[in-house]
Design an enzyme around this catalytic site. Sequence first.
Site, PDB file in Angstrom:
ATOM      1  N   GLY A 170       0.871  -1.260  -0.031  1.00  0.00           N
ATOM      2  CA  GLY A 170      -0.012   0.072   0.066  1.00  0.00           C
ATOM      3  C   GLY A 170       1.353   1.519  -0.007  1.00  0.00           C
ATOM      4  O   GLY A 170       1.986   0.967   0.589  1.00  0.00           O
ATOM      5  N   GLN A 189       3.137   9.512   1.459  1.00  0.00           N
ATOM      6  CA  GLN A 189       4.674   9.015   1.074  1.00  0.00           C
ATOM      7  C   GLN A 189       5.969   9.749  -0.250  1.00  0.00           C
ATOM      8  O   GLN A 189       7.261   9.348  -0.153  1.00  0.00           O
ATOM      9  CB  GLN A 189       4.538   7.315   0.958  1.00  0.00           C
ATOM     10  CG  GLN A 189       3.724   7.413   2.698  1.00  0.00           C
ATOM     11  CD  GLN A 189       3.553   5.496   2.759  1.00  0.00           C
ATOM     12  OE1 GLN A 189       2.575   5.654   2.295  1.00  0.00           O
ATOM     13  NE2 GLN A 189       4.579   4.949   3.170  1.00  0.00           N
ATOM     14  N   CYS A 215       5.972  -0.027   7.591  1.00  0.00           N
ATOM     15  CA  CYS A 215       5.192   0.971   6.393  1.00  0.00           C
ATOM     16  C   CYS A 215       6.560   1.376   5.786  1.00  0.00           C
ATOM     17  O   CYS A 215       8.341   1.835   5.980  1.00  0.00           O
ATOM     18  CB  CYS A 215       4.987   2.187   7.289  1.00  0.00           C
ATOM     19  SG  CYS A 215       4.635   4.018   7.239  1.00  0.00           S
ATOM     20  N   LEU A 216       6.853   1.742   4.891  1.00  0.00           N
ATOM     21  CA  LEU A 216       7.858   2.211   3.622  1.00  0.00           C
ATOM     22  C   LEU A 216       8.587   3.379   3.964  1.00  0.00           C
ATOM     23  O   LEU A 216       9.647   3.245   3.622  1.00  0.00           O
ATOM     24  CB  LEU A 216       7.867   1.520   1.824  1.00  0.00           C
ATOM     25  CG  LEU A 216       7.194   0.763   1.535  1.00  0.00           C
ATOM     26  CD1 LEU A 216       6.290   1.405   0.031  1.00  0.00           C
ATOM     27  CD2 LEU A 216       8.224  -0.439   1.180  1.00  0.00           C
ATOM     28  N   HIS A 248      -4.684   1.623   7.393  1.00  0.00           N
ATOM     29  CA  HIS A 248      -3.004   2.283   7.408  1.00  0.00           C
ATOM     30  C   HIS A 248      -2.789   3.033   6.715  1.00  0.00           C
ATOM     31  O   HIS A 248      -1.962   4.534   7.212  1.00  0.00           O
ATOM     32  CB  HIS A 248      -1.763   0.758   6.962  1.00  0.00           C
ATOM     33  CG  HIS A 248      -0.537   1.748   7.052  1.00  0.00           C
ATOM     34  ND1 HIS A 248       0.299   0.584   8.743  1.00  0.00           N
ATOM     35  CD2 HIS A 248       0.249   2.798   6.210  1.00  0.00           C
ATOM     36  CE1 HIS A 248       1.408   0.942   7.645  1.00  0.00           C
ATOM     37  NE2 HIS A 248       1.511   1.999   7.461  1.00  0.00           N
ATOM     38  N   GLU A 249      -3.069   3.212   5.255  1.00  0.00           N
ATOM     39  CA  GLU A 249      -2.846   4.462   4.714  1.00  0.00           C
ATOM     40  C   GLU A 249      -3.625   5.490   4.640  1.00  0.00           C
ATOM     41  O   GLU A 249      -3.577   6.717   4.287  1.00  0.00           O
ATOM     42  CB  GLU A 249      -3.157   3.536   3.483  1.00  0.00           C
ATOM     43  CG  GLU A 249      -2.526   2.221   2.195  1.00  0.00           C
ATOM     44  CD  GLU A 249      -0.453   2.624   2.594  1.00  0.00           C
ATOM     45  OE1 GLU A 249      -0.472   3.618   3.045  1.00  0.00           O
ATOM     46  OE2 GLU A 249      -0.264   1.475   2.614  1.00  0.00           O
ATOM     47  N   HIS A 271      -2.021   7.956   7.200  1.00  0.00           N
ATOM     48  CA  HIS A 271      -0.757   8.546   6.136  1.00  0.00           C
ATOM     49  C   HIS A 271      -1.384  10.487   5.633  1.00  0.00           C
ATOM     50  O   HIS A 271      -0.998  11.143   5.630  1.00  0.00           O
ATOM     51  CB  HIS A 271      -0.629   8.049   4.809  1.00  0.00           C
ATOM     52  CG  HIS A 271       0.919   6.800   5.267  1.00  0.00           C
ATOM     53  ND1 HIS A 271       1.679   7.274   6.021  1.00  0.00           N
ATOM     54  CD2 HIS A 271       0.587   5.775   5.363  1.00  0.00           C
ATOM     55  CE1 HIS A 271       3.143   6.529   6.159  1.00  0.00           C
ATOM     56  NE2 HIS A 271       1.939   5.722   6.024  1.00  0.00           N
TER      57      HIS A 271
HETATM   58 CO    CO Z   1       2.587   3.527   5.738  1.00  0.00          CO
END
Ligand code: CO
Length: 187
Positions: A46, A51, A95-96, A137-138, A141
Amino acid sequence: MATLPIYTYGTPVLRQKAKPVDRLSNQLVKLIIDMFETMHSAQGIGLAATQIGSLHRVLVIDVSGVEGMEDAKPLTIINPEVLSQAGAWSMEEGCLSIPDVRDEIERPESICLRYKDTNFRDVEVEFDGLLARVILHEIDHLDGILFIDRLPADRKKLHTDALKQIQRGEMEVQYSVVTSADVPVSG
Ligand code: CO
């Protein structure tokens, strides 16, 4: 198509609130394509526009690489709004934007979501399990919230050193990143 660098923990943009999208411009279509490319090349499931440093309420998701989820279709979610949620379950998340930090996070089991699809049509869909988790989660963000913010303080403390390393840009990742060492901080 372009693979874009991913903003990591400590960069101010990750703490900003993304704005609703009012139309599907060519620029936005390109952004979505680049987001998929970026997510896939970083082996993520995701990615929120935040991000990659873009404050639009847009998410891309593809969990088809996860065991047992091979049939899941890639999802583009614009202007998401959680209408209802039910249940609770915990699972380890990563998380990236926070490489190598993982921890158990409790989230709802299922959600009813309203969003605009890639035709910019309103849809309402129920998601559960992993997909609900990734979507939530996204969405976090887009509101400037990171998964570690959802940990109890004593638990979050265990990650202090790792977080400081990320802020200093001292991490090994297989994708390109922007760290807070790269971004001038004002004030
Ligand atoms: Co993340």
